[in-house]
Design a protein around this motif. Sequence first.
Motif, PDB file in Angstrom:
ATOM      1  N   TRP A  21       0.835  -1.195   0.000  1.00 16.48           N
ATOM      2  CA  TRP A  21       0.000   0.000   0.000  1.00 16.48           C
ATOM      3  C   TRP A  21       0.874   1.251   0.000  1.00 16.48           C
ATOM      4  CZ3 TRP A  21      -0.607   3.823   3.792  1.00 16.48           C
ATOM      5  CH2 TRP A  21      -1.611   4.752   3.523  1.00 16.48           C
ATOM      6  N   GLY A  22       1.951   1.234   0.788  1.00 15.35           N
ATOM      7  CA  GLY A  22       2.844   2.390   0.842  1.00 15.35           C
ATOM      8  C   GLY A  22       3.579   2.633  -0.461  1.00 15.35           C
ATOM      9  N   VAL A  23       3.950   1.558  -1.143  1.00 16.15           N
ATOM     10  CA  VAL A  23       4.643   1.698  -2.424  1.00 16.15           C
ATOM     11  C   VAL A  23       3.686   2.161  -3.517  1.00 16.15           C
ATOM     12  CG1 VAL A  23       5.801   0.380  -4.245  1.00 16.15           C
ATOM     13  CG2 VAL A  23       6.486   0.076  -1.880  1.00 16.15           C
ATOM     14  N   ALA A  24       2.454   1.701  -3.460  1.00 15.45           N
ATOM     15  CA  ALA A  24       1.496   1.981  -4.532  1.00 15.45           C
ATOM     16  C   ALA A  24       0.822   3.346  -4.415  1.00 15.45           C
ATOM     17  CB  ALA A  24       0.422   0.896  -4.561  1.00 15.45           C
ATOM     18  N   THR A  25       0.788   3.929  -3.225  1.00 14.03           N
ATOM     19  CA  THR A  25       0.065   5.180  -3.037  1.00 14.03           C
ATOM     20  C   THR A  25       0.945   6.212  -2.356  1.00 14.03           C
ATOM     21  OG1 THR A  25      -0.766   4.561  -0.865  1.00 14.03           O
ATOM     22  CG2 THR A  25      -2.114   3.948  -2.749  1.00 14.03           C
ATOM     23  N   GLY A  26       0.504   7.419  -2.397  1.00 16.07           N
ATOM     24  CA  GLY A  26       1.124   8.470  -1.615  1.00 16.07           C
ATOM     25  C   GLY A  26       2.332   9.101  -2.263  1.00 16.07           C
ATOM     26  N   ARG A  31       6.859   6.019  -0.515  1.00 22.52           N
ATOM     27  CA  ARG A  31       7.216   4.871  -1.334  1.00 22.52           C
ATOM     28  C   ARG A  31       8.625   4.376  -1.039  1.00 22.52           C
ATOM     29  NH1 ARG A  31       5.842   7.157  -6.965  1.00 22.52           N
ATOM     30  NH2 ARG A  31       4.998   8.977  -5.926  1.00 22.52           N
ATOM     31  N   VAL A  32       9.555   5.294  -0.815  1.00 19.11           N
ATOM     32  CA  VAL A  32      10.931   4.900  -0.509  1.00 19.11           C
ATOM     33  C   VAL A  32      10.992   4.194   0.845  1.00 19.11           C
ATOM     34  CG1 VAL A  32      13.245   5.770  -0.044  1.00 19.11           C
ATOM     35  CG2 VAL A  32      11.944   6.694  -1.939  1.00 19.11           C
ATOM     36  N   VAL A  33      10.299   4.732   1.816  1.00 19.77           N
ATOM     37  CA  VAL A  33      10.278   4.118   3.150  1.00 19.77           C
ATOM     38  C   VAL A  33       9.614   2.748   3.106  1.00 19.77           C
ATOM     39  CG1 VAL A  33       9.313   4.349   5.465  1.00 19.77           C
ATOM     40  CG2 VAL A  33      10.400   6.302   4.378  1.00 19.77           C
ATOM     41  N   ALA A  34       8.518   2.628   2.367  1.00 22.44           N
ATOM     42  CA  ALA A  34       7.828   1.337   2.259  1.00 22.44           C
ATOM     43  C   ALA A  34       8.702   0.299   1.573  1.00 22.44           C
ATOM     44  CB  ALA A  34       6.514   1.507   1.506  1.00 22.44           C
ATOM     45  N   GLU A  86      13.300  17.639  -2.006  1.00 22.81           N
ATOM     46  CA  GLU A  86      12.142  18.516  -1.861  1.00 22.81           C
ATOM     47  C   GLU A  86      11.181  18.027  -0.787  1.00 22.81           C
ATOM     48  OE1 GLU A  86      10.369  18.609  -5.695  1.00 22.81           O
ATOM     49  OE2 GLU A  86      12.144  19.454  -6.655  1.00 22.81           O
ATOM     50  N   ASP A  87      11.051  16.713  -0.643  1.00 23.01           N
ATOM     51  CA  ASP A  87      10.098  16.123   0.307  1.00 23.01           C
ATOM     52  C   ASP A  87      10.790  14.972   1.031  1.00 23.01           C
ATOM     53  OD1 ASP A  87       7.753  15.665   1.642  1.00 23.01           O
ATOM     54  OD2 ASP A  87       6.799  14.588  -0.009  1.00 23.01           O
ATOM     55  N   PRO A  88      11.626  15.275   2.054  1.00 23.79           N
ATOM     56  CA  PRO A  88      12.443  14.236   2.677  1.00 23.79           C
ATOM     57  C   PRO A  88      11.611  13.203   3.444  1.00 23.79           C
ATOM     58  CG  PRO A  88      12.648  16.280   3.899  1.00 23.79           C
ATOM     59  CD  PRO A  88      11.834  16.573   2.684  1.00 23.79           C
ATOM     60  N   PRO A  89      12.042  11.930   3.399  1.00 26.81           N
ATOM     61  CA  PRO A  89      11.320  10.896   4.140  1.00 26.81           C
ATOM     62  C   PRO A  89      11.570  11.017   5.638  1.00 26.81           C
ATOM     63  CG  PRO A  89      13.191   9.943   2.987  1.00 26.81           C
ATOM     64  CD  PRO A  89      13.125  11.379   2.605  1.00 26.81           C
ATOM     65  N   ARG A  90      10.565  10.656   6.395  1.00 24.94           N
ATOM     66  CA  ARG A  90      10.677  10.621   7.852  1.00 24.94           C
ATOM     67  C   ARG A  90      10.185   9.251   8.294  1.00 24.94           C
ATOM     68  NH1 ARG A  90       9.088  15.677   6.423  1.00 24.94           N
ATOM     69  NH2 ARG A  90       6.882  15.196   6.433  1.00 24.94           N
ATOM     70  N   ALA A  91      11.114   8.432   8.734  1.00 24.56           N
ATOM     71  CA  ALA A  91      10.743   7.053   9.055  1.00 24.56           C
ATOM     72  C   ALA A  91      11.421   6.541  10.316  1.00 24.56           C
ATOM     73  CB  ALA A  91      11.102   6.156   7.880  1.00 24.56           C
TER      74      ALA A  91
END
Length: 160
Positions: A21-26, A31-34, A86-91
């Motif tokens: 779900w994380g890879v397919a949406t958002g 997507r990188v975190v998923a 531009e939109d850094p991941p936070r995981a």
Amino acid sequence: MNGWILAATLLLGAGLTAALWGVATGPLRRRVVAQNLSTAVACPGLLLLAQGYDRPSYVDLALVLALLGPVGTLVFARLLAPELAEDPPRAQGATRAAAVLGAVVVVAVCGATGPGRAMAKLLLTGVLLIGGNLVASRALTGAAQRPGGWGRGPLPWTKP
């Protein structure tokens, strides 16, 4: 069906569904975190299946996945570095939860396996799984937040 297989089914079912779900949406950062966390879910699932089915070859597959999964995440993030800046991941929370999950599964399977060569392979898999995902997560957030992105300056996990 024994408890190992049931635990693997629950872990793989819930974890990989959430990762898919994380890879397919958002946004891209999700997507990188998923993608990174899919390795952190699939590897302990393979260790549980190895114990449940008494198949040591599944441990070998988990070892290879623990080695190559974080590398794949870093390559994926390297190719998408401008977008991630531009939109850094936070995981941090998800990465810590995955590390704890991996540690719990490795310790449980090591306890069931007993001392020997198989336990050494399990411990190596655990170190690669936990360390690789922590390094990949740190590199993702560090490279995205550093001016200039990837390839300039010190590595994200070293001090300047």
